[in-house]
Design a protein around this motif. Structure first.
Motif, PDB file in Angstrom:
ATOM      1  N   ARG A  91       0.839  -1.191   0.000  1.00  0.00           N
ATOM      2  CA  ARG A  91       0.000   0.000   0.000  1.00  0.00           C
ATOM      3  C   ARG A  91       0.879   1.247   0.000  1.00  0.00           C
ATOM      4  O   ARG A  91       2.087   1.171   0.207  1.00  0.00           O
ATOM      5  N   GLN A  92       0.263   2.402  -0.222  1.00  0.00           N
ATOM      6  CA  GLN A  92       1.006   3.648  -0.135  1.00  0.00           C
ATOM      7  C   GLN A  92       1.728   3.753   1.209  1.00  0.00           C
ATOM      8  O   GLN A  92       1.194   3.365   2.238  1.00  0.00           O
ATOM      9  N   TRP A  93       2.954   4.289   1.142  1.00  0.00           N
ATOM     10  CA  TRP A  93       3.855   4.487   2.282  1.00  0.00           C
ATOM     11  C   TRP A  93       4.575   3.230   2.711  1.00  0.00           C
ATOM     12  O   TRP A  93       5.381   3.272   3.645  1.00  0.00           O
ATOM     13  N   ASP A  94       4.324   2.090   2.054  1.00  0.00           N
ATOM     14  CA  ASP A  94       5.144   0.910   2.320  1.00  0.00           C
ATOM     15  C   ASP A  94       6.547   1.149   1.766  1.00  0.00           C
ATOM     16  O   ASP A  94       6.714   1.721   0.684  1.00  0.00           O
ATOM     17  N   VAL A  95       7.552   0.706   2.501  1.00  0.00           N
ATOM     18  CA  VAL A  95       8.959   0.900   2.136  1.00  0.00           C
ATOM     19  C   VAL A  95       9.519  -0.436   1.651  1.00  0.00           C
ATOM     20  O   VAL A  95       9.374  -1.454   2.332  1.00  0.00           O
ATOM     21  N   VAL A  96      10.159  -0.417   0.484  1.00  0.00           N
ATOM     22  CA  VAL A  96      10.742  -1.636  -0.074  1.00  0.00           C
ATOM     23  C   VAL A  96      12.215  -1.385  -0.405  1.00  0.00           C
ATOM     24  O   VAL A  96      12.540  -0.519  -1.217  1.00  0.00           O
ATOM     25  N   LEU A  97      13.081  -2.153   0.227  1.00  0.00           N
ATOM     26  CA  LEU A  97      14.506  -2.150  -0.074  1.00  0.00           C
ATOM     27  C   LEU A  97      14.772  -3.317  -1.011  1.00  0.00           C
ATOM     28  O   LEU A  97      14.465  -4.470  -0.682  1.00  0.00           O
ATOM     29  N   ALA A  98      15.335  -3.037  -2.179  1.00  0.00           N
ATOM     30  CA  ALA A  98      15.532  -4.089  -3.181  1.00  0.00           C
ATOM     31  C   ALA A  98      16.598  -5.080  -2.723  1.00  0.00           C
ATOM     32  O   ALA A  98      17.734  -4.690  -2.433  1.00  0.00           O
ATOM     33  N   ASP A  99      16.232  -6.372  -2.665  1.00  0.00           N
ATOM     34  CA  ASP A  99      17.250  -7.404  -2.499  1.00  0.00           C
ATOM     35  C   ASP A  99      17.701  -7.931  -3.855  1.00  0.00           C
ATOM     36  O   ASP A  99      18.659  -8.711  -3.950  1.00  0.00           O
ATOM     37  N   ALA A 100      17.011  -7.462  -4.908  1.00  0.00           N
ATOM     38  CA  ALA A 100      17.408  -7.745  -6.283  1.00  0.00           C
ATOM     39  C   ALA A 100      16.656  -6.785  -7.194  1.00  0.00           C
ATOM     40  O   ALA A 100      15.560  -6.314  -6.857  1.00  0.00           O
ATOM     41  N   VAL A 101      17.251  -6.483  -8.338  1.00  0.00           N
ATOM     42  CA  VAL A 101      16.591  -5.651  -9.340  1.00  0.00           C
ATOM     43  C   VAL A 101      16.711  -6.329 -10.694  1.00  0.00           C
ATOM     44  O   VAL A 101      17.639  -7.101 -10.946  1.00  0.00           O
ATOM     45  N   VAL A 102      15.762  -6.019 -11.570  1.00  0.00           N
ATOM     46  CA  VAL A 102      15.740  -6.591 -12.916  1.00  0.00           C
ATOM     47  C   VAL A 102      15.239  -5.528 -13.878  1.00  0.00           C
ATOM     48  O   VAL A 102      14.395  -4.702 -13.518  1.00  0.00           O
ATOM     49  N   GLN A 103      15.766  -5.527 -15.094  1.00  0.00           N
ATOM     50  CA  GLN A 103      15.255  -4.650 -16.149  1.00  0.00           C
ATOM     51  C   GLN A 103      14.170  -5.429 -16.894  1.00  0.00           C
ATOM     52  O   GLN A 103      14.479  -6.307 -17.709  1.00  0.00           O
ATOM     53  N   GLY A 150       4.632   7.294  10.040  1.00  0.00           N
ATOM     54  CA  GLY A 150       3.924   7.537   8.787  1.00  0.00           C
ATOM     55  C   GLY A 150       4.306   6.567   7.693  1.00  0.00           C
ATOM     56  O   GLY A 150       3.508   6.286   6.790  1.00  0.00           O
ATOM     57  N   PHE A 151       5.531   6.051   7.756  1.00  0.00           N
ATOM     58  CA  PHE A 151       5.956   5.004   6.833  1.00  0.00           C
ATOM     59  C   PHE A 151       5.556   3.648   7.406  1.00  0.00           C
ATOM     60  O   PHE A 151       5.520   3.466   8.621  1.00  0.00           O
ATOM     61  N   ALA A 152       5.307   2.690   6.518  1.00  0.00           N
ATOM     62  CA  ALA A 152       4.988   1.349   6.984  1.00  0.00           C
ATOM     63  C   ALA A 152       6.264   0.590   7.325  1.00  0.00           C
ATOM     64  O   ALA A 152       7.374   1.044   7.030  1.00  0.00           O
ATOM     65  N   GLN A 153       6.095  -0.560   7.961  1.00  0.00           N
ATOM     66  CA  GLN A 153       7.238  -1.412   8.298  1.00  0.00           C
ATOM     67  C   GLN A 153       8.046  -1.705   7.038  1.00  0.00           C
ATOM     68  O   GLN A 153       7.514  -2.205   6.054  1.00  0.00           O
ATOM     69  N   GLU A 222       0.636  11.381  -8.715  1.00  0.00           N
ATOM     70  CA  GLU A 222       0.735  12.840  -8.653  1.00  0.00           C
ATOM     71  C   GLU A 222       0.347  13.367  -7.271  1.00  0.00           C
ATOM     72  O   GLU A 222       0.991  14.275  -6.738  1.00  0.00           O
ATOM     73  N   ASP A 223      -0.692  12.808  -6.704  1.00  0.00           N
ATOM     74  CA  ASP A 223      -1.122  13.245  -5.372  1.00  0.00           C
ATOM     75  C   ASP A 223      -0.088  12.862  -4.313  1.00  0.00           C
ATOM     76  O   ASP A 223       0.202  13.636  -3.393  1.00  0.00           O
ATOM     77  N   PHE A 224       0.460  11.662  -4.452  1.00  0.00           N
ATOM     78  CA  PHE A 224       1.366  11.147  -3.435  1.00  0.00           C
ATOM     79  C   PHE A 224       2.678  11.931  -3.376  1.00  0.00           C
ATOM     80  O   PHE A 224       3.167  12.244  -2.277  1.00  0.00           O
ATOM     81  N   VAL A 225       3.258  12.238  -4.535  1.00  0.00           N
ATOM     82  CA  VAL A 225       4.578  12.877  -4.507  1.00  0.00           C
ATOM     83  C   VAL A 225       4.520  14.256  -3.856  1.00  0.00           C
ATOM     84  O   VAL A 225       5.516  14.714  -3.286  1.00  0.00           O
ATOM     85  N   LYS A 226       3.374  14.922  -3.924  1.00  0.00           N
ATOM     86  CA  LYS A 226       3.245  16.224  -3.250  1.00  0.00           C
ATOM     87  C   LYS A 226       3.382  16.056  -1.737  1.00  0.00           C
ATOM     88  O   LYS A 226       3.966  16.902  -1.053  1.00  0.00           O
ATOM     89  N   LEU A 227       2.849  14.963  -1.211  1.00  0.00           N
ATOM     90  CA  LEU A 227       2.980  14.673   0.217  1.00  0.00           C
ATOM     91  C   LEU A 227       4.357  14.109   0.537  1.00  0.00           C
ATOM     92  O   LEU A 227       4.952  14.432   1.575  1.00  0.00           O
ATOM     93  N   TYR A 228       4.865  13.283  -0.366  1.00  0.00           N
ATOM     94  CA  TYR A 228       6.105  12.576  -0.093  1.00  0.00           C
ATOM     95  C   TYR A 228       7.303  13.514   0.021  1.00  0.00           C
ATOM     96  O   TYR A 228       8.222  13.267   0.807  1.00  0.00           O
ATOM     97  N   GLU A 229       7.289  14.603  -0.747  1.00  0.00           N
ATOM     98  CA  GLU A 229       8.415  15.526  -0.706  1.00  0.00           C
ATOM     99  C   GLU A 229       8.686  16.002   0.720  1.00  0.00           C
ATOM    100  O   GLU A 229       9.842  16.220   1.105  1.00  0.00           O
ATOM    101  N   LYS A 230       7.645  16.145   1.517  1.00  0.00           N
ATOM    102  CA  LYS A 230       7.803  16.646   2.880  1.00  0.00           C
ATOM    103  C   LYS A 230       8.390  15.592   3.820  1.00  0.00           C
ATOM    104  O   LYS A 230       8.857  15.924   4.913  1.00  0.00           O
ATOM    105  N   GLN A 231       8.353  14.334   3.400  1.00  0.00           N
ATOM    106  CA  GLN A 231       8.793  13.239   4.267  1.00  0.00           C
ATOM    107  C   GLN A 231      10.035  12.511   3.746  1.00  0.00           C
ATOM    108  O   GLN A 231      10.652  11.741   4.486  1.00  0.00           O
TER     109      GLN A 231
END
Length: 251
Positions: A91-103, A150-153, A222-231
């Protein structure tokens, strides 16, 4: 005397790092065409070189290359910002650290299997375990301490990169079918990881979910990034506050 940790920090847009640089001291800036690289320090423990790359793999790779070439002392390259959820539990505000990336749009078949980056002969790129473990631990500690209110686990998983803003459920499902462990989709991270791998520099990709990569994705984004900039800076600061435990300092 141990030199400060030198962190290279990239985001596609100012809103994804926080465009206010007042939290840094000794600021300077250099121009590289239309790319600006800002340099400063955070306390006495960290030097920062940061830039906003622009959207897409080419822009991100160009910025990563410029950033690394501008100062060979960079210890770690981090790309951060927002992403679309591929895993339906996110969901919005969930934080994900990549343990792998792919193109996800890399396809050189029949010469290579789908997703394989020819230069590295790998389908997926993984961050160095020591750096990944440090960041994962730091984020969890920060969340437990209330520093990420405000951020999720924070969690980890596979993040896919491609030159397409995904807002079509059918397209997303096709990607899920091809990449069953996929958690999030974005447009820059794996390109930065490839540059870092080829340059021999450790890297991390850290994302916060902004939308569901569905029909409502554009408006949600678009709505989220306006809030995210502050956090946004709080997420970076959670890592900086725990920089004394990095692999560089523990080596």
């Amino acid at each position: 005397m141990t030199q400060p940790l030198h962190l290279g920090l990239l985001g596609a847009m100012p809103e994804e790092i926080g465009s206010d640089l007042s939290h840094l001291k000794d600021l300077s800036c250099s121009d590289h065409g239309d790319l600006k690289i800002h340099r400063g320090s955070w306390g006495d423990e960290v030097r920062l070189s940061l830039a906003w790359s622009g959207w897409g793999k080419v822009s991100a790779a160009r910025a990563a290359t410029r950033l690394l070439a501008s100062d060979p002392s960079i210890d770690l390259l981090v790309f951060t910002g927002v992403a679309g959820a591929a895993d339906p539990i996110l969901r919005q505000w969930d934080v994900v650290l990549a343990d792998a990336v792919v193109q996800h749009d890399m396809d050189a078949r029949p010469l290579f299997t789908r997703f394989t980056v020819p230069a590295l002969k790998k389908e997926q790129l993984q961050p160095q375990p020591a750096w990944f473990n440090w960041a994962e631990t730091a984020l969890r500690e920060a969340h437990s301490a209330g520093d990420l209110d405000g951020f999720a686990q924070p969690s980890s998983g596979l993040i896919a990169t491609g030159d397409r803003f995904i807002s079509n459920p059918a397209v997303l499902q096709t990607l899920r079918n091809a990449l069953p462990d996929l958690r999030a989709v974005e447009m820059e991270g794996a390109a930065v990881a490839q540059v870092a791998e080829q340059e021999g520099v450790p890297w991390l990709v850290l994302r916060v979910i902004s939308d569901g990569a569905d029909a409502a994705a554009a408006q949600s984004f678009e709505d989220f990034v306006k809030l995210y900039e502050k956090q946004a800076w709080r997420l970076i600061e959670a890592l900086l506050q725990r920089c004394n435990n990095t692999p560089r300092h523990c080596a």
